[in-house]
Design a protein around this motif. Structure first.
Motif, PDB file in Angstrom:
ATOM      1  N   SER A   1      67.503  49.478   2.253  1.00 60.09           N
ATOM      2  CA  SER A   1      68.660  48.614   1.968  1.00 60.09           C
ATOM      3  C   SER A   1      68.252  47.179   1.707  1.00 60.09           C
ATOM      4  N   GLU A   2      67.005  46.806   2.066  1.00 62.43           N
ATOM      5  CA  GLU A   2      66.520  45.453   1.827  1.00 62.43           C
ATOM      6  C   GLU A   2      65.725  45.349   0.528  1.00 62.43           C
ATOM      7  N   VAL A   3      65.637  46.477  -0.194  1.00 64.28           N
ATOM      8  CA  VAL A   3      64.929  46.503  -1.468  1.00 64.28           C
ATOM      9  C   VAL A   3      65.873  46.812  -2.625  1.00 64.28           C
ATOM     10  N   THR A   4      66.781  47.786  -2.415  1.00 61.87           N
ATOM     11  CA  THR A   4      67.628  48.256  -3.500  1.00 61.87           C
ATOM     12  C   THR A   4      69.024  48.594  -2.984  1.00 61.87           C
ATOM     13  N   ASP A   5      69.974  48.549  -3.897  1.00 64.87           N
ATOM     14  CA  ASP A   5      71.360  48.902  -3.568  1.00 64.87           C
ATOM     15  C   ASP A   5      71.578  50.406  -3.521  1.00 64.87           C
ATOM     16  N   ASP A   6      70.720  51.157  -4.205  1.00 63.73           N
ATOM     17  CA  ASP A   6      70.913  52.598  -4.341  1.00 63.73           C
ATOM     18  C   ASP A   6      70.346  53.313  -3.118  1.00 63.73           C
ATOM     19  N   PRO A   7      71.195  53.985  -2.296  1.00 61.02           N
ATOM     20  CA  PRO A   7      70.681  54.649  -1.098  1.00 61.02           C
ATOM     21  C   PRO A   7      69.813  55.856  -1.409  1.00 61.02           C
ATOM     22  N   ASN A   8      69.765  56.286  -2.664  1.00 65.81           N
ATOM     23  CA  ASN A   8      68.952  57.440  -3.045  1.00 65.81           C
ATOM     24  C   ASN A   8      67.597  57.044  -3.622  1.00 65.81           C
TER      25      ASN A   8
ATOM     26  N   GLU B   1      67.456  45.745  15.046  1.00 66.48           N
ATOM     27  CA  GLU B   1      66.874  45.250  13.808  1.00 66.48           C
ATOM     28  C   GLU B   1      66.613  46.411  12.865  1.00 66.48           C
ATOM     29  N   GLY B   2      66.409  46.084  11.608  1.00 70.38           N
ATOM     30  CA  GLY B   2      66.011  47.106  10.649  1.00 70.38           C
ATOM     31  C   GLY B   2      67.143  47.795   9.937  1.00 70.38           C
ATOM     32  N   ILE B   3      68.393  47.412  10.186  1.00 67.44           N
ATOM     33  CA  ILE B   3      69.529  47.998   9.488  1.00 67.44           C
ATOM     34  C   ILE B   3      70.649  46.968   9.430  1.00 67.44           C
ATOM     35  N   ALA B   4      71.274  46.852   8.263  1.00 65.79           N
ATOM     36  CA  ALA B   4      72.325  45.855   8.075  1.00 65.79           C
ATOM     37  C   ALA B   4      73.615  46.306   8.744  1.00 65.79           C
TER      38      ALA B   4
ATOM     39  N   ILE C   1      75.883  50.028   9.176  1.00 67.73           N
ATOM     40  CA  ILE C   1      76.419  50.627  10.402  1.00 67.73           C
ATOM     41  C   ILE C   1      77.911  50.916  10.223  1.00 67.73           C
ATOM     42  N   ALA C   2      78.632  49.970   9.627  1.00 64.60           N
ATOM     43  CA  ALA C   2      80.068  50.160   9.399  1.00 64.60           C
ATOM     44  C   ALA C   2      80.322  51.348   8.474  1.00 64.60           C
ATOM     45  N   ASP C   3      79.452  51.558   7.472  1.00 63.45           N
ATOM     46  CA  ASP C   3      79.569  52.703   6.573  1.00 63.45           C
ATOM     47  C   ASP C   3      79.496  54.014   7.348  1.00 63.45           C
TER      48      ASP C   3
ATOM     49  N   VAL D   1      74.566  60.480  15.817  1.00 58.52           N
ATOM     50  CA  VAL D   1      74.530  60.659  14.375  1.00 58.52           C
ATOM     51  C   VAL D   1      73.440  59.755  13.797  1.00 58.52           C
ATOM     52  N   SER D   2      72.759  60.251  12.766  1.00 59.03           N
ATOM     53  CA  SER D   2      71.651  59.503  12.152  1.00 59.03           C
ATOM     54  C   SER D   2      72.182  58.482  11.162  1.00 59.03           C
ATOM     55  N   MET D   3      71.697  57.257  11.291  1.00 55.79           N
ATOM     56  CA  MET D   3      71.989  56.236  10.282  1.00 55.79           C
ATOM     57  C   MET D   3      70.834  56.099   9.307  1.00 55.79           C
ATOM     58  N   GLN D   4      69.628  56.542   9.699  1.00 57.51           N
ATOM     59  CA  GLN D   4      68.449  56.530   8.829  1.00 57.51           C
ATOM     60  C   GLN D   4      67.665  57.804   9.095  1.00 57.51           C
ATOM     61  N   ILE D   5      66.950  58.284   8.081  1.00 57.48           N
ATOM     62  CA  ILE D   5      66.037  59.422   8.252  1.00 57.48           C
ATOM     63  C   ILE D   5      64.748  59.105   7.515  1.00 57.48           C
ATOM     64  N   HIS D   6      63.680  59.765   7.945  1.00 54.97           N
ATOM     65  CA  HIS D   6      62.367  59.627   7.319  1.00 54.97           C
ATOM     66  C   HIS D   6      61.867  58.191   7.345  1.00 54.97           C
TER      67      HIS D   6
END
Length: 614
Positions: free
Chosen positions: A250-257, A527-530, A534-536, A579-584
């Motif tokens: 999320s700190e590099v690109t807007d696209d979550p994929n 840290e590490g997530i905007a 989290i709200a999403d 619930v996972s907010m990030q994976i890998h």
């Protein structure tokens, strides 16, 4: 100067393998081999011995059958032969992680200079990592000196100490892991400890700390950073050789994929915006464009050059270890060197002219004497006819002569057959040698092509990342609420309005939810997530989207890791879910929430993966 220990026989080769695989070594061990058909190695062992000094042991393995004895005693993949070299660090970790002891190749004497430099640098790196530079110091062998850098050559800084006295600084005694020209520059004044024997000047104690150097950066600055490693969802960037900052998708690109491995290249220098200054640094590549004024990279020493150059060409991917001709291992995985050549193949015996059988080849008579055979008997398949006037030999004597003549004929025929086989084998060996030379040329050509493709790929990654930054919508400043809870609820509702189509909002409403007393504090501390991310995820939980998203891994939080463990619950009947907010990604972030008996969701905490407290 390190002594060069030669390995010339099987017992010495097996002893070297036992030494490497034992626990008693206190220094790195350099092993250099000689290519088949050569008397001397491609590497300059005298230079290696002079430069490593007493910091490492040096072995030269000559060519011959004992190379097999050494190889057979080593773990597969850790051997060295065929003109290559390898440095083995202290310990046995290299047995399972081959990157700790990289195999270095050369295919000719012309490539020996690069092989020599690689082995010296490997040995010094391993000695520095083991603390041997400091432990080797004694008052009798060192003194404090200062001087001026006069040149940078052969990956060393040459220092004029005055009155014609010279010294050199290897990267390991300035800043390990950084090319010396990015640390020091001609004209700099340096001060350090001189090792009298090796003439090395150790200036590390005069290097400013990373904390002091990074005080020049403040939040909002656009600064150069080096990409150290890249995963699909995160990357490590270095602001300073001793400071690594973790960067998330999320700190590099807007696209979550987006896969960050398609946007960043290890070793590449990028421009990043400082979101939060140390000691907990946060960086972002989003919204950084060519129009932004970037600060110059830090100098690691006073008066030194910037340690990063944003305009430097994108690096090529390291393909293992090689001489100038390259080699075919990818991502640091070692490749096999040429097979050791059996002694019989090293120097085929020269062809000799056939000679007449010696008396030793003839059958012996009683009494141990050997009857000589006239040359005509050797040259002819049948006994020579006797003159008519001569007396006929006795029948027994004639039979013996005929028997010996037949044996000579058989020996000559077998000899001719073996000579033909030998000639055929020589042709095969010659052909294989020619093929090996051609393969080496093909390998070098392929390596150059791979380097070119890697450079092109790195440039395309950089262009793709910049294109995404140019086409991405401008970041909108989030509204600020004096009431933290109200601000978070606003983000959740905004996520719902943004992601749920208008036509579906009636059938997928946003239900009311409760916020636990520890939740907002955990959001501020994590840290590490905007916070909008989290709200999403909270919105997905509330609307039921998380239950059908495989990446969310929604499940009950249990009291232990056992499969039959009971879920975490409260006296009021609420059950805790995770619930996972990030994976890998390292320390992937998780959301904990309570599902109350009436169906209401109460947000509990946001945590890292290993935190399993409700």
């Amino acid at each position: 100067m390190s002594a060069i220990k030669r390995v010339t026989n099987t017992s010495e080769a097996e002893a070297l393998a036992a030494l490497l695989n034992g626990e008693g070594r206190t220094k790195p061990t350099v092993v250099v081999t000689v290519a088949s058909g050569h008397a001397e190695p491609y590497a300059d062992v005298a230079r290696i011995a002079a430069e490593i000094g007493d910091l490492a042991d040096l072995y030269l393995v000559t060519t011959g059958g004992h190379t097999w004895a050494f190889s057979n005693k080593m773990t597969p993949g850790t051997q060295v032969y065929g003109g290559a070299g390898r440095v083995y660090p202290i310990g046995l970790g290299w047995n399972t992680d081959l990157k700790q002891a990289p195999l270095r190749f050369a295919w000719s004497k012309a490539e020996g200079r690069k092989l020599t430099a690689q082995l010296v640098d490997d040995a010094l790196d391993m000695a520095a990592a083991a603390g041997l530079f400091d432990s080797a110091r004694t008052a009798a062998t060192r003194e404090r000196r200062s001087g001026t850098i006069v040149s940078i050559m052969s990956e060393r800084a040459l220092v004029d100490l005055g009155s014609g006295d010279m010294a050199s600084i290897p990267p390991q005694l300035a800043q390990a892991g950084v090319a010396i020209e990015r640390v020091l520059t001609p004209g700099m004044l340096v001060d350090g400890v001189l090792e009298k024997k090796s003439r090395w000047l150790d200036i590390r104690e005069t290097r400013p700390t990373a904390e002091d150097a990074l005080k020049a950066y403040v939040a909002g600055d656009v600064v150069p950073a080096e990409v150290r490693s890249v995963l699909a969802g995160s990357a490590d960037l270095r602001l300073h050789p001793d400071v690594t900052v973790e960067l998330f998708r999320s700190e590099v690109t807007d696209d979550p994929n987006d896969d960050l491995r398609a946007l960043l290249t290890p070793g590449e220098v990028v421009l990043a915006r400082v979101v939060a200054a140390g000691p907990r640094w946060r960086l972002s590549l989003r919204g950084v464009g060519e129009h932004d004024h970037a600060r110059e990279a830090l100098a690691l020493y006073v008066g030194g050059p910037p340690w990063l150059d944003p305009d430097a060409p994108a690096p090529t991917v390291e393909h293992g270890e090689t001489g100038d001709s390259g080699e075919s291992g990818r991502s640091g995985e070692p490749v096999e060197a040429p097979e050791p050549v059996a002694p019989a193949e090293l120097a085929p015996p020269p062809a000799r002219r056939p000679t007449a059988p010696s008396p030793a080849m003839m059958p012996r008579r009683k009494g141990g004497s050997v009857r000589a055979i006239p040359p005509t008997a050797v040259a002819s398949p049948a006994p020579a006819p006797e003159p008519a006037a001569a007396a006929s030999p006795a029948p027994a004597k004639k039979a013996a002569v005929q028997s010996m003549s037949l044996q000579v004929t058989a020996i000559k025929a077998e000899k001719a057959h073996l000579e033909a086989e030998l000639a055929d084998l020589r042709d095969q060996v010659s052909g294989l040698r020619n093929e090996r030379v051609q393969f080496a040329k093909d390998l070098a050509r392929a390596a150059r092509q791979v380097e070119t493709r890697d450079a092109e790929l790195a440039r395309m990654r950089s262009q793709l990342r910049r294109a995404k930054q140019r086409t991405a919508p401008a970041e909108v400043t989030l509204p600020v609420f004096a009431d933290r809870e109200r601000g978070f609820r606003h983000l959740v509702e905004a996520a719902w309005a943004r992601r749920i189509p208008v036509g579906e909002q009636a059938i997928r409403p946003l239900p009311d939810f409760a916020i636990g007393e520890r939740f907002l504090d955990s959001v501020d501390a994590l840290e590490g997530i905007a916070v909008d991310k989290i709200a999403d995820v909270v919105m997905e939980v509330l609307t039921g989207l998380a239950e059908h998203a495989a990446g969310r891994e929604l499940h009950q939080l249990r009291t232990s890791s056992g499969g039959n463990a009971a879920p975490q619950s409260r006296p009021d009947g609420a059950v805790c879910y995770r619930v996972s907010m990030q994976i890998h990604t390292p320390s992937a972030r998780r959301l904990h929430f309570w599902k109350c008996p009436d169906g209401t969701v109460e947000l509990s905490r946001v945590v890292v993966h290993d935190d399993v407290e409700p």
